[in-house]
Design a protein around this motif. Structure first.
Motif, PDB file in Angstrom:
ATOM      1  N   GLN A  63     -20.518  -0.724 -14.013  1.00 38.59           N
ATOM      2  CA  GLN A  63     -21.815  -0.050 -14.030  1.00 38.59           C
ATOM      3  C   GLN A  63     -22.158   0.431 -15.429  1.00 38.59           C
ATOM      4  O   GLN A  63     -21.393   0.234 -16.370  1.00 38.59           O
ATOM      5  N   ASP A  67     -18.995   6.666 -18.930  1.00 42.13           N
ATOM      6  CA  ASP A  67     -17.588   6.847 -18.541  1.00 42.13           C
ATOM      7  C   ASP A  67     -16.942   5.534 -18.106  1.00 42.13           C
ATOM      8  O   ASP A  67     -15.741   5.490 -17.848  1.00 42.13           O
ATOM      9  N   HIS A  68     -17.735   4.455 -18.046  1.00 42.58           N
ATOM     10  CA  HIS A  68     -17.183   3.154 -17.667  1.00 42.58           C
ATOM     11  C   HIS A  68     -17.084   2.195 -18.853  1.00 42.58           C
ATOM     12  O   HIS A  68     -16.466   1.147 -18.721  1.00 42.58           O
ATOM     13  N   ASP A 165     -18.758   3.382  -8.842  1.00 44.25           N
ATOM     14  CA  ASP A 165     -19.057   4.711  -8.295  1.00 44.25           C
ATOM     15  C   ASP A 165     -19.903   4.655  -7.023  1.00 44.25           C
ATOM     16  O   ASP A 165     -20.633   5.598  -6.718  1.00 44.25           O
ATOM     17  N   HIS A 204     -13.761   7.278  -9.752  1.00 45.20           N
ATOM     18  CA  HIS A 204     -13.283   8.665  -9.807  1.00 45.20           C
ATOM     19  C   HIS A 204     -12.418   8.917  -8.587  1.00 45.20           C
ATOM     20  O   HIS A 204     -12.932   9.030  -7.469  1.00 45.20           O
TER      21      HIS A 204
HETATM   22 ZN   LIG Z   1     -18.352   7.075 -13.177  1.00 46.72          ZN
END
Ligand SMILES: [Zn+2]
Length: 277
Positions: A63, A67-68, A165, A204
Motif C-alpha cells: 500500500q 510505514d510500508h 492494512d 500491524h
Molecule cells: Zn500501515
C-alpha cells in the motif's frame, strides 16, 4: 501449487507492534514484503536479509502509506531489485511523499529515513511473480485503508496472504484518508475470496485469521456512525465521545493516536465540520 517458503517478520520484537514487514525465504531467494518506517527497524530487516545469505529477488509493496515503504532504502541498499506495486500505489507515493516527509520527518527525527526509494516496477491487478515454485499474485484494490492498496496472495490455494492494512489486529485504525466506504466494500470482497483457514500477514500485529474480518468491519462502521452522531457544536466533546465509544469496542491503547487523528478528517468528509487543511 505453492513451493516451500519460510516467513520472517521484522522487527522481531513485537513491542508496540507499530509496523511489520516480511522477508519470504524461498529455496534460492528472498522476497521482501514492505519496507518498514524507521531507520533502525529497516536496518534490522536488512541485517536479517544478509544473514539469510540468499539474493533479494524483489520487494512487493502492499500500500501507499510511508510505514510500508520509507525504510526501503536501507533494505535494498547496494542492489538493483525491482520494487513492485500497482501503478496507482506508485503514483500515490510519488505524489504524497513530500508532504509525508514534512509531517512525519519531525515526528521521528533521525529515525525517519532521509533518503526514500519508491516502487519502480508497476504490475497489473491479478498478475503474478514466481520465485522458485512460490507464486505471488497482486490484488489492485484502489483506495481502501490508504489511497491505494495492494495485498499480495501466495500460491493458487490463497491460504497465505500479505494483506497490508486491510485488517488491524485489535489495534486502533487509521481512517483519515477517508475511504471508509471503499474499505468496507473491499472487506466484503476479500472475506468472500479467501478460504476460511487463510492466514493473513498484516501491516500491524498479526498474523490473524478470517475471524478478524468481522471485527474490522464492525470497527469501521462504528467509527463512522459515532462520528456522524456526535454533537459537533461542541467539537472537543464530540471527539471525546468518539474516543470513548471506540475504546469500548476495542479497549487496547495501541495505535489510539491513529484513530484520534482520523476523527476530524472523517467529520469533515461527512460535512459535519469545515475541512482543516
Ligand atoms: Zn500501515
Amino acid at each position: 501449487m505453492s513451493g516451500d517458503l519460510e516467513i520472517h517478520r521484522f522487527p522481531t520484537r513485537v513491542e508496540g507492534a507499530f509496523v511489520n514487514a516480511y522477508l519470504v525465504e524461498t529455496e534460492s531467494s528472498v522476497i521482501a514484503v514492505d519496507g518498514l518506517l524507521t531507520v533502525s527497524a529497516a536496518r534490522e530487516m536488512r541485517a536479517g536479509l544478509d544473514r539469510l545469505g540468499k539474493p533479494l529477488g524483489a520487494v512487493l509493496v502492499t500500500q501507499s502509506h510511508p510505514d510500508h515503504y520509507a525504510g526501503l532504502a536501507e533494505v535494498v541498499a547496494g542492489s538493483d531489485v525491482p520494487i513492485v506495486a500497482p501503478q496507482g500505489v506508485i503514483d500515490t507515493i510519488s505524489a504524497d511523499d513530500a508532504i509525508k516527509d514534512q509531517i512525519i520527518g519531525p515526528m521521528f527525527g533521525d529515525e525517519w529515513p532521509a533518503q526514500r526509494v519508491f516502487p519502480n516496477t508497476p504490475i497489473r491487478d491479478g498478475e503474478s511473480l514466481t520465485f522458485d515454485d512460490v507464486k505471488f499474485t497482486v490484488i489492485d484494490l484502489g483506495p481502501s485503508e490508504s489511497p491505494h492498496d495492494s495485498p499480495w496472495v501466495v500460491g493458487d490455494d490463497e491460504k497465505i496472504v500479505f494483506l497490508g492494512d486491510q485488517i488491524y489486529d485489535h489495534q486502533h485504525c487509521y481512517l483519515a484518508d477517508g475511504f471508509y466506504a471503499e474499505w468496507l466494500a473491499n472487506i466484503g470482497q476479500l472475506r468472500a475470496r479467501f478460504p476460511d483457514d487463510a492466514v493473513f500477514h498484516i501491516g500491524h500485529g498479526g498474523p490473524v485469521g478470517s475471524e478478524m474480518w468481522e471485527w474490522q468491519r464492525g470497527y469501521i462502521e462504528l467509527f463512522v456512525d459515532t462520528v456522524s452522531n456526535a454533537d459537533w457544536s461542541e467539537p472537543e466533546q464530540a471527539k471525546a465521545t468518539v474516543v470513548a465509544e471506540m475504546k469500548a469496542y476495542e479497549p487496547s491503547d495501541e495505535l489510539q493516536f491513529l484513530m484520534e487523528l482520523s476523527i476530524e478528517p472523517i467529520a469533515a468528509k461527512l460535512g459535519l465540520v469545515a475541512p482543516t487543511a
